[in-house]
Design an enzyme around this catalytic site. Structure first.
Site, PDB file in Angstrom:
ATOM      1  CB  CYS A 167      -8.396 -35.632  15.138  1.00  0.00           C
ATOM      2  SG  CYS A 167      -7.809 -37.195  14.473  1.00  0.00           S
ATOM      3  CB  CYS A 220      -1.912 -38.845  18.587  1.00  0.00           C
ATOM      4  SG  CYS A 220      -3.507 -39.691  18.840  1.00  0.00           S
TER       5      CYS A 220
HETATM    6  N1  DGL Z   1      -6.791 -38.527  18.142  1.00  0.00           N
HETATM    7  C1  DGL Z   1      -6.341 -38.807  16.831  1.00  0.00           C
HETATM    8  C2  DGL Z   1      -5.135 -37.945  16.472  1.00  0.00           C
HETATM    9  O1  DGL Z   1      -4.956 -36.879  17.024  1.00  0.00           O
HETATM   10  C3  DGL Z   1      -6.104 -40.192  16.344  1.00  0.00           C
HETATM   11  C4  DGL Z   1      -6.641 -41.404  16.982  1.00  0.00           C
HETATM   12  C5  DGL Z   1      -7.049 -42.451  15.959  1.00  0.00           C
HETATM   13  O2  DGL Z   1      -6.211 -43.244  15.492  1.00  0.00           O
HETATM   14  O3  DGL Z   1      -8.246 -42.440  15.639  1.00  0.00           O
HETATM   15  O4  DGL Z   1      -4.361 -38.294  15.616  1.00  0.00           O
END
Ligand code: DGL
EC number: 5.1.1.3
Length: 282
Positions: free
Chosen positions: A90, A204
């Protein structure tokens, strides 16, 4: 090969159980884009995929809240699940909490860094777009990556939180209005100088899951770059020489509020397609 290797970055001299999993962590399904690359390189590695569904989305939370939540959850998960390595799959959590998590956990931690370096090497026009959550695009971490790897280039940033929900819905098999992807593209291409963007960093982990829809929205001549393959290579490097043995089907964990929604039910086919055939609530 075939021997039980010594743990790297942890207590040296401790043999690693071949069934010890890699723990991949995200706020939702985004980390599955990283898992896909890990599977390609390390198909035999046991994996636990953990989604903090009760905390989704991270992108609109405060930095203090994200740091506390991620450190606390990963601390508890590591204690209970004994992973050989933790991957924070993430960007939002990594750019904010990676250092704090590394301070408190003894297992090797691999973070997710917006792929500005490879994008800077690829761009022909010198204009790079970056799509992320509202938190990620304003992190000093991103400023440092820009200064180090993209000086002399133009980096245009746009927060596209709608794409997080779009990716979640897509993996649940729900239709998503194409206007969502068009808005994300317009947010970059419509900025001064944005028409020259030829490379977009998907900063993301949710976004590569909808890259086909994004490609349509951006049109030809724009390529996408994300960090998943690099993360998988880093995990393969850190576990090199270690034995892997999957003794039961891989597990997906979801955090849940009591009485709250149970999104993983609709996600079962997407999870099973990635070898995550057991699902539990953490
Ligand atoms: N998947 C997450 C990232 O890579 C973010 C998603 C969220 O806002 O929770 O930033």
């Amino acid at each position: 090969m075939g021997q039980i290797a010594q743990q790297q970055g942890g207590e040296t001299g401790t043999a690693i159980d071949p069934a010890a999993p890699l723990l991949l962590f995200d706020s939702g399904v985004g980390g599955l884009s990283v898992l896909d690359e890990v599977r390609r390189l390390l198909p035999q590695a046991p994996v636990i995929y953990a989604a903090d569904t009760a905390g989704l989305p991270y992108g609109s939370k405060s930095e203090a809240e994200i740091a506390a939540r991620v450190s606390g959850l990963l601390g508890r998960m590591t204690e209970r699940l004994h992973p050989r390595l933790v991957c924070i799959a993430c960007n939002t959590a990594s750019t904010i909490a990676l250092a704090a998590v590394r301070d408190v956990l003894e297992v090797p931690i691999v973070g997710t860094v917006p792929a500005i370096k490879p994008a800077a090497a690829l761009t022909q026009t010198g204009v790079i777009g970056l799509l992320g959550t509202a938190q990620t695009i304003r992190q000093a971490y991103v400023d440092r990556l820009e200064a180090e790897f993209a000086s002399g280039k133009t980096l245009l940033r746009h927060a596209a939180p709608e794409l997080v929900g779009a990716a979640e819905a897509t993996l649940r098999g729900e239709p998503v209005d194409p206007a969502v992807f068009a808005r994300a593209a317009a947010g970059l291409l419509g900025q001064p100088g944005g028409a020259a963007i030829d490379t977009v960093v998907l900063a993301c982990t949710h976004f590569p899951l909808v890259s086909a829809q994004l490609a349509q929205a951006f049109g030809p001549g724009v390529r996408f770059v994300d960090g998943a393959a690099g993360i998988a290579r880093r995990i393969a490097f850190l576990t090199h020489g270690q034995a892997f043995a999957r003794r039961e089907p891989d597990l997906a964990l979801f955090t849940a509020r009591p009485g709250g929604p149970e999104p993983w039910r609709a996600l079962e086919p997407s999870l099973a397609a990635r070898g995550l055939k057991r699902i539990t609530v953490f």
